[in-house]
Design an enzyme around this catalytic site. Sequence first.
Site, PDB file in Angstrom:
ATOM      1  N   THR A 542       0.828  -1.210   0.000  1.00  0.00           N
ATOM      2  CA  THR A 542       0.000   0.000   0.000  1.00  0.00           C
ATOM      3  C   THR A 542       0.858   1.254   0.000  1.00  0.00           C
ATOM      4  OG1 THR A 542      -1.594  -1.249   1.326  1.00  0.00           O
ATOM      5  CG2 THR A 542      -1.955   1.126   1.118  1.00  0.00           C
ATOM      6  N   ARG A 585      12.698 -10.140  11.263  1.00  0.00           N
ATOM      7  CA  ARG A 585      13.619 -10.540  12.330  1.00  0.00           C
ATOM      8  C   ARG A 585      15.000 -10.892  11.815  1.00  0.00           C
ATOM      9  NH1 ARG A 585       9.387 -14.833  14.705  1.00  0.00           N
ATOM     10  NH2 ARG A 585       9.163 -15.059  12.433  1.00  0.00           N
ATOM     11  N   CYS A 607      -1.690  -7.330  14.605  1.00  0.00           N
ATOM     12  CA  CYS A 607      -2.459  -6.842  15.757  1.00  0.00           C
ATOM     13  C   CYS A 607      -3.152  -7.957  16.527  1.00  0.00           C
ATOM     14  CB  CYS A 607      -3.515  -5.834  15.292  1.00  0.00           C
ATOM     15  SG  CYS A 607      -4.801  -6.559  14.257  1.00  0.00           S
TER      16      CYS A 607
END
Length: 809
Positions: A542, A585, A607
């Site tokens: 996006t 990571r 989330c």
Amino acid sequence: MPSNKYSAAIMEESNNMTATAPVNGDTPPAEGLSENDSGVELTNENSPLTAAEPPSPFSPKQNGDAASPQDDNQCSRGSRKRRRKKSEEEESTWDSYSEDKSSGASQLGLRQTPRPRTIFQAGLTPHTNTKPRRQNRKQEHSMLLWSLCGGGPRVAVVASGRVPEAPRLELMEQDSKDSAQSSSTSSSSENQPEYNDNKGFGIGELVWGKIKGFSWWPGIVVTWRATGKRQASHGMRWLQWFGDGKFSEVSADKLDSITAFPKFFSQASYTKLASYRRAIFQALEMASIRADKTFSPCESDNPEDQVKPMLDWANGGFLPKGEEGLKPTHTADSNPLDHQVLDVSLPEYFPSGKRPRVSLCKNKATPEESYSREQMVNEVLKKKRSIEEFCLSCGKMRAATFHPLFEGGLCQTCKDVYLEMSYMYDDDGYQSYCTVCCGGREVLLCGNANCCRCFCVDCLDILVDPGASNNARYLDPWRCYMCQPLLQYGVLKRRHDWSLKLQEFFANDNGQEFEKPKIYPAVPAEQRRPIRVLSLFDGIATGYLVLRDLGFKVDQYVASEVCEDSISVGVVRHEGKIQYVHDVRDITKKNLLEWGPFDLVIGGSPCNDLSIVNPARKGLYEGTGRLFFEFYRLLSEAKPKEGEDRPFFWMFENVVAMGVNDKRDISRFLECNPVMIDAIEVSAAHRARYFWGNLPGMNRPLCASGMDKLELQDCLEHGRVAKFGKVRTITTRSNSIKQGKDQHFPVLMNGKEDILWCTELERIFGFPVHYTDVSNMGRGARQKLLGRSWSVPVIRHLFAPLKDYFACE
């Protein structure tokens, strides 16, 4: 029954457990939950074992499937009313009210919500109407949903209105398909054993259970009626898990008695997970009550020392009674509901978090003057005191901040609740809690098709007029006080600038003051260079799409993403111009030096472990919540070093419906407060999100542009008609596109309801048509990609000021 200092903690723990009754069937806690994904939360506010996770209130309203035809047959079609929960004293009043209304429902055009089913539960005192209505809201909504273990399942029949004589607690089930069937179960079937496959583990037994993907966890066997779902398959048992109250259907072969404690207890999980500690505490608490086990007083104030005797008792085989002492009780005399709850204050048994947190409520120089809301109304109307001095939610004086929507204030406790709960929505698309107080046992839903707000009966009767809620029931449609003209109704008056106040309310936190971010001067046009971007948790690119739409020259766009479908969209739609580096990571400081320097760092970590609608969430410091710290690490490494004089910007996004402590911890690390932006202002769907960052003008009002599609009809293909102007938040779940209490599809085609097509979903989010149509992905996969993405108009609003700093075409 325990009779020492620690037993007081146990009893208070039971009294303050908070739960909701959404039923998840046999689905274990899963990743990908979004702000509207249903779940259940069972929280021990005062548990000596609760650590990093703050307790959160949840609605005791079931969430499951759409209302069944049987439900609709019990009520007429017009009214929009949602019952929360009632005390036993209200039961007879409700019965008489229902009888009166059933005869005249057709004339009034009201739709009466089916009566909530009543169930028994073990381990708690029955709910009574003895404490003040506006006590801590986290206690007000508390209901533990354990089904009674003795004597088989007992259900109050809705049709006949039978009320059991024993103490009871109630399970709300407006959205359960099985509600009508389960409430009409004959008495003869109730007397038959529910689980008769000779595998043991009857109703009420305390067990260890195992489901795929999760470690062994303590739970209690419950009747299928408590779940609001179907009966368990042969060889299966319905379990309700300690710690979160979630239901699962588990094979009897994957169960073991709670007496196998030494075998299944995990010290590692106990050390790391607050939810596991809470579950162990609740299981041992119920076991000690059943076994009449008492423990010697503990002189230490350390919660771990207080719990240690219980763990030793469990590891020793629950002696002296052993397994026999833990069996469910069958008589009223031994009913664990009958034990008394002692008054123990929260701070005494609430351990410190991983970092000390200072309670803002205790640092006030002057004590708060307690007022009931009735007294507050009297002070305002008769003594002409300013309502801004009072908490509109509970009536306390010396409000800590303003109420964002109505004239009046909020105390610190109610502010924290409002921050957490105001953007929680149920599966019917309406707010889970009252717009005024973020509470309410019974709420009235606004009849405006484009409004998703609800107001509780107490707020109407206290703040507006004693008969306001009754009058509202006779109005069809009833318009809420956010939709009615800007007038004063009792003491309730909408702020004329409520939209700005709402932004300010979520952006400011009086407990946290940070230095204002550095303001970079605009770069002269001839000196601007192409932008270099590091995008973490990139999704479907996006950020790159918006930068290109705004005309930015993008020198380099490095994206970290692990979802193969998302990567496919980015590669195909942007023709390989994005450099993908996979797992965040694995990115090192050396990598950043090789790819950088960067002018813009953006990202939004998953989330599902932060959203309070996920009952199995692990919080900021466990599970996917920890990925925030990867963003923080890489942001710190990417920032300009001392002496580098160049504009540098960053942005971090996450869900609004997160715990207030998680929000504040994120703000402490990022050293700024977030702004809250809801995409409803620039699109056809709700999508409220927090944005942290130093982008210029992040606090400016969100304004729609000519290219934004503000109504659902604007997003539909030809020949299709929108039933609603706006839709609820679209998540990764397929049924999130259903609207309203009756779960209607939002589109009409050829006179029939229809789902939203993928191209229409893309228009709602602001993406080009067919943007996600790659790799032969199906509709479900495409909706999941969109449900995790950002709203394009919102990101365009945030990125637009960067045109003063970087080269554009």
